[in-house]
Write an enzyme that holds these catalytic residues in place. Structure first.
Site, PDB file in Angstrom:
ATOM      1  N   LYS A   9       0.851  -1.199   0.000  1.00  0.00           N
ATOM      2  CA  LYS A   9       0.000   0.000   0.000  1.00  0.00           C
ATOM      3  C   LYS A   9       0.878   1.237   0.000  1.00  0.00           C
ATOM      4  O   LYS A   9       2.039   1.180   0.421  1.00  0.00           O
ATOM      5  CB  LYS A   9      -0.920   0.043   1.224  1.00  0.00           C
ATOM      6  CG  LYS A   9      -0.237   0.042   2.603  1.00  0.00           C
ATOM      7  CD  LYS A   9       0.198   1.395   3.129  1.00  0.00           C
ATOM      8  CE  LYS A   9       0.811   1.301   4.536  1.00  0.00           C
ATOM      9  NZ  LYS A   9       1.662   2.439   4.897  1.00  0.00           N
ATOM     10  N   PRO A  93       9.565  -4.588  -0.141  1.00  0.00           N
ATOM     11  CA  PRO A  93      10.661  -4.318   0.804  1.00  0.00           C
ATOM     12  C   PRO A  93      10.136  -4.152   2.235  1.00  0.00           C
ATOM     13  O   PRO A  93       9.024  -3.661   2.431  1.00  0.00           O
ATOM     14  CB  PRO A  93      11.247  -2.990   0.318  1.00  0.00           C
ATOM     15  CG  PRO A  93      10.650  -2.711  -1.006  1.00  0.00           C
ATOM     16  CD  PRO A  93       9.420  -3.548  -1.158  1.00  0.00           C
ATOM     17  N   GLY A  97       7.441   1.267   4.761  1.00  0.00           N
ATOM     18  CA  GLY A  97       6.174   2.003   4.817  1.00  0.00           C
ATOM     19  C   GLY A  97       5.177   1.525   3.779  1.00  0.00           C
ATOM     20  O   GLY A  97       4.224   2.229   3.441  1.00  0.00           O
ATOM     21  N   LEU A  98       5.395   0.315   3.273  1.00  0.00           N
ATOM     22  CA  LEU A  98       4.517  -0.227   2.223  1.00  0.00           C
ATOM     23  C   LEU A  98       3.529  -1.255   2.777  1.00  0.00           C
ATOM     24  O   LEU A  98       2.733  -1.820   2.021  1.00  0.00           O
ATOM     25  CB  LEU A  98       5.367  -0.866   1.115  1.00  0.00           C
ATOM     26  CG  LEU A  98       6.193   0.115   0.275  1.00  0.00           C
ATOM     27  CD1 LEU A  98       7.201  -0.627  -0.598  1.00  0.00           C
ATOM     28  CD2 LEU A  98       5.294   0.983  -0.599  1.00  0.00           C
ATOM     29  N   GLY A 100       3.902  -4.287   3.906  1.00  0.00           N
ATOM     30  CA  GLY A 100       4.054  -5.679   3.449  1.00  0.00           C
ATOM     31  C   GLY A 100       3.690  -6.702   4.511  1.00  0.00           C
ATOM     32  O   GLY A 100       2.935  -7.650   4.232  1.00  0.00           O
ATOM     33  N   GLY A 101       4.195  -6.525   5.722  1.00  0.00           N
ATOM     34  CA  GLY A 101       3.911  -7.480   6.806  1.00  0.00           C
ATOM     35  C   GLY A 101       2.422  -7.520   7.126  1.00  0.00           C
ATOM     36  O   GLY A 101       1.846  -8.591   7.358  1.00  0.00           O
ATOM     37  N   SER A 102       1.788  -6.346   7.133  1.00  0.00           N
ATOM     38  CA  SER A 102       0.349  -6.267   7.436  1.00  0.00           C
ATOM     39  C   SER A 102      -0.462  -6.923   6.319  1.00  0.00           C
ATOM     40  O   SER A 102      -1.466  -7.603   6.584  1.00  0.00           O
ATOM     41  CB  SER A 102      -0.082  -4.807   7.568  1.00  0.00           C
ATOM     42  OG  SER A 102       0.680  -4.162   8.554  1.00  0.00           O
ATOM     43  N   ASP A 135      -2.527  -1.625  10.475  1.00  0.00           N
ATOM     44  CA  ASP A 135      -2.741  -1.540   9.022  1.00  0.00           C
ATOM     45  C   ASP A 135      -3.422  -2.786   8.448  1.00  0.00           C
ATOM     46  O   ASP A 135      -3.774  -2.810   7.265  1.00  0.00           O
ATOM     47  CB  ASP A 135      -1.393  -1.384   8.287  1.00  0.00           C
ATOM     48  CG  ASP A 135      -0.806   0.009   8.470  1.00  0.00           C
ATOM     49  OD1 ASP A 135      -1.500   0.892   8.995  1.00  0.00           O
ATOM     50  OD2 ASP A 135       0.365   0.191   8.065  1.00  0.00           O
TER      51      ASP A 135
END
Ligand code: C5P
Length: 299
Positions: A9, A93, A97-98, A100-102, A135
């Protein structure tokens, strides 16, 4: 085998409204899922044998990974006596702040719910997602949403205008979200930015108006804390004529514009080349992510 895509995101707008009694912060943010994606697959496993394998050795695959936490949370919530074996093909990555983990966590919840036929209704699913991280609820809906509260209030918006190009400047710079929230300057009451102007600009599909109304409260403090990110932002402006914004608490920068043209201009800029070598800075075009759901695959 069940498989699904977990998108990254970006935050097109992000205001931190204030600190809450529970230590978290109230936000007003516009989230957009983009087509930089991880792929998460799952097969059934014996009870107590929930595992994760990952294409990237830097990703923790133990109980600290939100994918394992998501499966364990659902197991406890529904007293499920089965395990699940996940495989993650990682492209987003970390620390960028993208989300990814969420996004991986939301994908794991959906896969486990489907595999185990646990039949969670959407409210229960949202509740579990919120327990996993602020998130995670957004990623259950995806697309473009207005996100409020700590992240649990997710309101879908009409789709992102197709005519507006989007680009990212990713890097290996790792920004810690909790530290960014500790360092953020909370706006005074009259100073708080609201998403209304940005939402109006999106409805008009006017790229210049959208760029004007885009905002991220973390920029005032994160660019000071990470001078190298500030340098990237300045090279984007000076060498490629692009006004980039931070996504979340960084490190990814995003922009409305032609990423390929920007990359060609930056390739001739020595200072950008130095940043690219030292911090893995790279430009890529992205598009809004279109969800393809969960697929059943053989093998
Ligand atoms: O919810 P999540 O684990 O992703 O949040 C990481 C950290 O970011 C939290 O520990 C909290 O310090 C901070 N945070 C916050 N307000 C939010 C989201 C996150 O203060 N709305």
């Amino acid at each position: 085998m069940l498989t699904t895509l977990a998108p990254a995101k970006i935050n097109l707008f992000l205001e931190v409204l204030g600190k809450r009694g529970d230590g978290f912060h109230d936000l007003e943010s516009v989230f957009l899922a983009v087509d930089l994606v991880d792929r998460l697959s799952a097969i059934p496993a014996p009870a107590g044998d929930t595992t994760l394998a990952c294409s990237d050795p830097k990703v923790p695959i133990d109980g600290n990974n939100l994918i394992i936490k998501a499966a364990n949370l659902l197991t406890r919530h529904r007293r499920i006596n089965q395990g699940i074996s996940f495989t993650l093909d990682k492209n987003i990555p970390m620390g960028g702040g993208l989300g990814g983990g969420s996004s991986n966590a939301a994908a794991a919840l959906r896969l486990a719910d489907t595999m185990w036929h646990s039949g969670l209704d959407s409210e229960e699913m949202l509740g579990l997602a919120g327990e996993l991280g602020s998130d995670v609820p957004f990623f259950l809906t995806g697309g473009m949403c207005l996100v409020r509260g700590r992240g649990e209030t997710v309101e879908p918006l009409s789709s992102f205008p197709e005519t507006v190009p989007l680009g990212l400047a990713v890097s290996s710079i790792h920004c810690d979200t909790a530290a960014a929230f500790r360092g953020v300057r909370l706006p005074g009451e009259g100073e708080r930015r609201r998403a209304d102007a940005f939402l109006a600009a999106i409805r008009s599909a006017d790229a210049a108006a959208m760029a004007d109304a885009a905002f991220n409260r973390f920029e005032e403090t994160v660019f000071d804390a990470f001078p190298v990110l500030d340098a990237m932002r300045r090279r984007l402006a000076e060498a490629a004529g692009i006004e980039a914004r931070l996504s979340g608490s960084g490190s990814t920068l995003w922009f409305f514009g032609d990423a390929d043209a920007a990359a060609r201009r930056l390739a001739k800029d020595d200072e950008w080349q130095r940043l690219a070598r030292g911090h893995g800075a790279a430009i890529r075009a992205v598009r809004p992510f279109v969800d393809t759901g969960i697929r059943e695959m053989k093998g």
